[in-house]
Design a protein around this motif. Structure first.
Motif, mmCIF file in Angstrom:
data_model
loop_
_atom_site.group_PDB
_atom_site.id
_atom_site.type_symbol
_atom_site.label_atom_id
_atom_site.label_comp_id
_atom_site.label_asym_id
_atom_site.label_seq_id
_atom_site.Cartn_x
_atom_site.Cartn_y
_atom_site.Cartn_z
ATOM 1 N N ASP A 295 -35.418 18.975 43.605
ATOM 2 C CA ASP A 295 -35.681 18.190 44.816
ATOM 3 C C ASP A 295 -36.160 19.090 45.959
ATOM 4 N N GLY A 296 -37.007 20.069 45.613
ATOM 5 C CA GLY A 296 -37.607 20.956 46.595
ATOM 6 C C GLY A 296 -36.767 22.165 46.976
ATOM 7 N N LYS A 297 -35.558 22.295 46.421
ATOM 8 C CA LYS A 297 -34.665 23.413 46.757
ATOM 9 C C LYS A 297 -34.553 24.350 45.553
ATOM 10 N N LEU A 298 -34.759 25.644 45.793
ATOM 11 C CA LEU A 298 -34.656 26.610 44.701
ATOM 12 C C LEU A 298 -33.239 26.637 44.130
ATOM 13 N N THR A 299 -33.181 26.623 42.805
ATOM 14 C CA THR A 299 -31.927 26.578 42.066
ATOM 15 C C THR A 299 -32.096 27.448 40.829
ATOM 16 N N VAL A 300 -31.039 28.127 40.414
ATOM 17 C CA VAL A 300 -31.116 29.036 39.274
ATOM 18 C C VAL A 300 -30.390 28.442 38.066
ATOM 19 N N GLY A 301 -31.044 28.536 36.913
ATOM 20 C CA GLY A 301 -30.434 28.144 35.648
ATOM 21 C C GLY A 301 -30.319 29.375 34.765
ATOM 22 N N VAL A 302 -29.160 29.561 34.143
ATOM 23 C CA VAL A 302 -28.930 30.692 33.251
ATOM 24 C C VAL A 302 -28.630 30.121 31.870
ATOM 25 N N VAL A 303 -29.551 30.368 30.934
ATOM 26 C CA VAL A 303 -29.464 29.771 29.597
ATOM 27 C C VAL A 303 -29.682 30.832 28.522
ATOM 28 N N PRO A 304 -29.219 30.569 27.289
ATOM 29 C CA PRO A 304 -29.434 31.530 26.208
ATOM 30 C C PRO A 304 -30.926 31.724 25.942
ATOM 31 N N THR B 39 -32.243 31.914 23.259
ATOM 32 C CA THR B 39 -32.588 31.156 22.060
ATOM 33 C C THR B 39 -33.022 29.737 22.384
ATOM 34 N N GLY B 40 -32.868 29.307 23.637
ATOM 35 C CA GLY B 40 -33.201 27.941 24.009
ATOM 36 C C GLY B 40 -34.090 27.883 25.232
ATOM 37 N N GLN B 41 -34.253 26.691 25.726
ATOM 38 C CA GLN B 41 -35.046 26.433 26.919
ATOM 39 C C GLN B 41 -34.146 25.820 27.986
ATOM 40 N N LEU B 42 -34.584 25.880 29.222
ATOM 41 C CA LEU B 42 -33.874 25.234 30.317
ATOM 42 C C LEU B 42 -34.235 23.753 30.319
ATOM 43 N N ASP B 43 -33.213 22.902 30.241
ATOM 44 C CA ASP B 43 -33.403 21.455 30.332
ATOM 45 C C ASP B 43 -33.420 21.114 31.822
ATOM 46 N N ASP C 224 -16.474 36.117 34.765
ATOM 47 C CA ASP C 224 -16.837 36.982 35.887
ATOM 48 C C ASP C 224 -18.216 36.622 36.424
ATOM 49 N N LEU C 225 -19.147 36.300 35.531
ATOM 50 C CA LEU C 225 -20.484 35.875 35.960
ATOM 51 C C LEU C 225 -20.380 34.624 36.826
ATOM 52 N N VAL C 226 -19.599 33.668 36.377
ATOM 53 C CA VAL C 226 -19.430 32.412 37.115
ATOM 54 C C VAL C 226 -18.770 32.660 38.473
ATOM 55 N N THR C 227 -17.722 33.464 38.496
ATOM 56 C CA THR C 227 -17.020 33.745 39.744
ATOM 57 C C THR C 227 -17.898 34.469 40.750
ATOM 58 N N LEU C 228 -18.586 35.512 40.292
ATOM 59 C CA LEU C 228 -19.430 36.309 41.201
ATOM 60 C C LEU C 228 -20.581 35.528 41.800
ATOM 61 N N THR C 229 -21.111 34.575 41.054
ATOM 62 C CA THR C 229 -22.276 33.832 41.519
ATOM 63 C C THR C 229 -21.916 32.478 42.129
ATOM 64 N N GLY C 230 -20.661 32.080 42.007
ATOM 65 C CA GLY C 230 -20.259 30.763 42.485
ATOM 66 C C GLY C 230 -20.898 29.663 41.667
ATOM 67 N N ALA C 231 -21.132 29.948 40.393
ATOM 68 C CA ALA C 231 -21.886 29.045 39.523
ATOM 69 C C ALA C 231 -21.103 27.808 39.115
ATOM 70 N N THR C 232 -21.885 26.808 38.785
ATOM 71 C CA THR C 232 -21.401 25.620 38.095
ATOM 72 C C THR C 232 -21.643 25.878 36.620
ATOM 73 N N VAL C 233 -20.765 25.398 35.767
ATOM 74 C CA VAL C 233 -20.965 25.516 34.325
ATOM 75 C C VAL C 233 -21.259 24.113 33.799
ATOM 76 N N ALA C 234 -22.377 23.984 33.099
ATOM 77 C CA ALA C 234 -22.802 22.677 32.590
ATOM 78 C C ALA C 234 -23.749 22.882 31.404
ATOM 79 N N PRO C 235 -23.894 21.855 30.561
ATOM 80 C CA PRO C 235 -24.834 21.963 29.439
ATOM 81 C C PRO C 235 -26.269 21.794 29.949
ATOM 82 N N ILE C 236 -26.964 22.917 30.163
ATOM 83 C CA ILE C 236 -28.333 22.848 30.718
ATOM 84 C C ILE C 236 -29.384 23.432 29.775
ATOM 85 N N ALA C 237 -28.987 23.818 28.567
ATOM 86 C CA ALA C 237 -29.951 24.374 27.617
ATOM 87 C C ALA C 237 -30.426 23.275 26.661
ATOM 88 N N ALA C 238 -31.708 23.340 26.363
ATOM 89 C CA ALA C 238 -32.264 22.365 25.417
ATOM 90 C C ALA C 238 -32.492 23.060 24.090
#
Length: 158
Positions: A57-66, A68-72, A144-158
């Motif tokens: 929605d026009g705001k930069l957002t980061v996705g971290v995925v394996p 072996t897959g793609q970002l959904d 530690d990755l999640v804590t340091l970045t303040g990340a949300t964890v969700a199924p985002i890989a396709a």
């Protein structure tokens, strides 16, 4: 650049987070930075994660995925409460993160962007992600990755 830290490695050292830095010689002819890292380091590609910058929605957002897959993109948008997502312009991604493509780390970014880590990371005791330049990977616990970045964890890989 040997011996010179990146914002990602400096952040880990400052916060005293247990991690391992892995380096390898990057081959510019390789077509995928993530699979190149997995091959060079001899690790399961599902344990190596790539960092992709998108616009939700026009705001930069980061996705971290394996690698072996793609970002959904739809799943990424949903994970941050948005409606539409597309991959960000390369220049915008580099300016916002302070890293070059192929070396964008989820850690130590110039601008703290909303970040979502694919839930598959939780299957591993450690995961690898870019250390802030091509040929440099950081291995750390997913929590530690999640804590340091303040990340949300969700199924985002396709």
């Amino acid at each position: 650049m040997a011996g010179k830290g990146t914002p990602a490695t400096l952040l880990l050292a400052k916060r005293k987070i247990t991690h391992t830095v892995h380096s390898y010689t990057h081959d510019p002819r390789h077509d995928s930075f993530g699979t190149e890292a997995a091959e060079a380091l001899g690790v399961d590609p599902a344990q190596v994660f790539k960092t992709l910058v998108a616009e939700v929605d026009g705001k930069l957002t980061v996705g971290v995925v394996p690698v072996t897959g793609q970002l959904d993109l739809k799943a990424l948008a949903a994970a941050v409460g948005g409606k539409r997502a597309k991959l960000a312009d390369a220049g915008a991604a580099q300016r916002a993160t302070g890293y070059v493509l192929g070396g964008i780390s989820p850690l130590g970014q110039r601008t703290r962007l909303p970040l979502v880590v694919d839930d598959s990371a939780q299957r591993f005791a450690t995961v690898l992600c870019s250390g802030g330049r091509r040929g440099l990977e950081i291995e750390l616990a997913p929590a530690d990755l999640v804590t340091l970045t303040g990340a949300t964890v969700a199924p985002i890989a396709a």
